[in-house]
Scaffold this active site. Sequence first.
Site, PDB file in Angstrom:
ATOM      1  N   ASP B  94       0.950  -1.163  -0.004  1.00 52.53           N
ATOM      2  CA  ASP B  94       0.022   0.073   0.071  1.00 52.53           C
ATOM      3  C   ASP B  94       0.893   1.201  -0.010  1.00 52.53           C
ATOM      4  O   ASP B  94       1.248   2.080   1.029  1.00 52.53           O
ATOM      5  CB  ASP B  94      -0.980   0.005   1.311  1.00 52.53           C
ATOM      6  CG  ASP B  94      -2.127   1.010   1.073  1.00 52.53           C
ATOM      7  OD1 ASP B  94      -2.077   1.576   0.063  1.00 52.53           O
ATOM      8  OD2 ASP B  94      -3.050   1.096   1.704  1.00 52.53           O
ATOM      9  N   LEU B 204     -12.485   5.955   8.159  1.00 50.28           N
ATOM     10  CA  LEU B 204     -12.636   7.601   8.530  1.00 50.28           C
ATOM     11  C   LEU B 204     -13.413   7.703   9.803  1.00 50.28           C
ATOM     12  O   LEU B 204     -14.295   6.964  10.188  1.00 50.28           O
ATOM     13  CB  LEU B 204     -13.667   7.859   7.359  1.00 50.28           C
ATOM     14  CG  LEU B 204     -13.991   9.452   7.110  1.00 50.28           C
ATOM     15  CD1 LEU B 204     -14.087   9.689   5.652  1.00 50.28           C
ATOM     16  CD2 LEU B 204     -14.905  10.121   8.084  1.00 50.28           C
ATOM     17  N   HIS B 404       4.016   5.091  13.488  1.00 46.17           N
ATOM     18  CA  HIS B 404       2.642   5.403  12.671  1.00 46.17           C
ATOM     19  C   HIS B 404       1.326   4.992  13.114  1.00 46.17           C
ATOM     20  O   HIS B 404       0.527   5.389  12.413  1.00 46.17           O
ATOM     21  CB  HIS B 404       3.053   4.858  11.324  1.00 46.17           C
ATOM     22  CG  HIS B 404       2.534   3.373  11.114  1.00 46.17           C
ATOM     23  ND1 HIS B 404       2.933   2.359  12.034  1.00 46.17           N
ATOM     24  CD2 HIS B 404       1.658   2.707   9.999  1.00 46.17           C
ATOM     25  CE1 HIS B 404       2.179   1.057  11.426  1.00 46.17           C
ATOM     26  NE2 HIS B 404       1.608   1.373  10.541  1.00 46.17           N
ATOM     27  N   LYS B 480     -15.702   2.048   8.496  1.00 44.96           N
ATOM     28  CA  LYS B 480     -14.660   1.111   8.077  1.00 44.96           C
ATOM     29  C   LYS B 480     -15.159   0.306   6.677  1.00 44.96           C
ATOM     30  O   LYS B 480     -16.394   0.309   6.533  1.00 44.96           O
ATOM     31  CB  LYS B 480     -14.494   0.005   8.996  1.00 44.96           C
ATOM     32  CG  LYS B 480     -13.547   0.932  10.360  1.00 44.96           C
ATOM     33  CD  LYS B 480     -13.137  -0.265  11.164  1.00 44.96           C
ATOM     34  CE  LYS B 480     -11.662  -0.761  11.016  1.00 44.96           C
ATOM     35  NZ  LYS B 480     -10.633   0.250  11.078  1.00 44.96           N
TER      36      LYS B 480
END
Lengths: 143, 481
Positions: B94, B204, B404, B480
């Site tokens: 990704d 989100l 992260h 999700k």
Amino acid sequence: MGLKEKTFEVLDHTADLGILVNGADLKSLFQNAAHAMLQIMMDFQPEQTGIIRNISVEASDLPDLMVHWLGEILYFFEGEGQWVIETKIHDITSVHLDAQIETIPFSSIMQEHLTEIKAVTYHQIEVLHDNAGAWKARIIFDL
Amino acid sequence: MTLTPKKIDSCRWLIPRDGDMRVPGMVFANEIMMRSIEKDQSLEQVRNVATLPGIVGHSLAMPDIHWGYGFPIGGVAAFDPDEGIVSPGGVGYDINCGCRLMTTRLKADDIQPHIRDMVYALFKGIPAGVGSTGMLRLSKSKQRDVAVRGAAWAVKQGYGTARDLEKTEDRGVLPGADPSVLSERAVRRGLNQLGTLGSGNHFLEIQRVDKIYDREKAIRFNLFEDQITIFIHTGSRGFGHQICDDFLKEMNRKIAAGGQPFSLPDRQLACASLKSGLAKRYLAAMACAANYAWANRQILMHWTREILLKILATTPDALGMSLLYDVCHNIAKTESHTVNGKPVTLCVHRKGATRALPPGHPLLPDVYRSTGQPVLIPGDMGTFSYVLAGAEAAMEQSFGSCCHGAGRALSRSQAIKKAKSRSIHREMEDSGVFVQSRGKKTLKEEMPEAYKDISQVVEVVHQAGLARKVARLKPLGVIKG
């Protein structure tokens, strides 16, 4: 999918997911690996007849062939929107395979049943056979 | 091989150089975390990365380190441009997976009654889920524009404003992107996934600013207590996955043919000399995916704004949504650093690690020149996310990098087993977080217990001086895939 017995076990991997696959011979090992990956991705089996396609895969050795073979099936889903429901290996060497796959169009109904596999990795990949001639493979996926 | 890291201080551990390691390893973690890290194979992966040609300084791991494939997740490694390599597995599938945080003028007390409606509207309006396709259909020529221009392409189409680019890492575009090096498959996978969230750990979130640690920096970041913020975590989708896959296969083919003068402890570490044409092609393709990801997050931000304006029946001014910052955490970049007192150019791989530039760094936009770069650290969906500011020790110790996220503590199958017969949706709601997800298993796999304690991870980078805590964000609503 025609899978009569459990031919794989799931390996615990913290971030991702791996499988240990068995096969009586090389052809069944590669077929079982494909079935295992598809079972992990989709937790229900669509009852449909699909389109038959013939594919060939080239690689530099057996572990590389496994990564390419499973990657090919993933691509049919991700790139073509086609879900593979059956696979049959016709011919296999350490660097090449010819197979027949059956696919159906992926629909939104299937989405909720899916676990995403982003890729088939080379991490700790193994394709080996034991003294009795049975084959085993270890494959780790990126989820 | 058993590895015994040596404790340097309360948050740093050294893996001494041994065998074919070219440099030592360094892990940022506290005592409790190290006991957990030692249980999986991630330290072995730190060691493996240390064997790669041209590696400079240390093979580094941030406190959210866990077992990945090839590189550990949370791994950072810098390579000399003449002697070193680039590894697609050291960036990950990704490419430019990252985070974007938006502030608003809304206060949590005012919108608490509307949280469900907001989540439902976002869930309906933001394409998410496995194999999800977006509302955009790119032509091949438009896709090439996206790949070359990144977030600026999205802004030109009307998704946000030019001010957003100032607050995006690298202004939302990596130079050197060349779509002519992409495979037909990569192009095809990129055509219909722009403007999609994806699945797995992507999300989100609607959040409330729960705590401010540094008032001065919080003011510069436009953060205040009880404020509503929106957090987006996604990347380059199938486009990036295919690019990584294509180049890993090509590099493995070259290695199998005897085309590399070194051996690898793990085939997933397949790499190419930075001076080779193959490395240059990979970096040109990787930049295409990085730019696609920045455009993706820019578009999702715009749609989020539009959905919230409609569902809250409010005005852009009253909503006041503006970008705080956008950072990537899966990337390889050419950067300027100082090693042994000398300025050098290095190819820095961050695999699940965030850039963290300190105050005064020339790459920072004016607005953040005095604070340091905003560093966005998402936690699990039930606890907290954090906003930090890059600090000086990051340049001295970690090539300007920090953690992260929380990092997984349980594998997905362990999480599903633990969540059996439980309603994670209900548990989340009882704890004040309303969640909607596309996949049936996603919530179980992503339940809070599956992750490490984000507070400890953040405390380590704060104590080590890689980045300083500014604010803590509590989730109120989550969508999700």
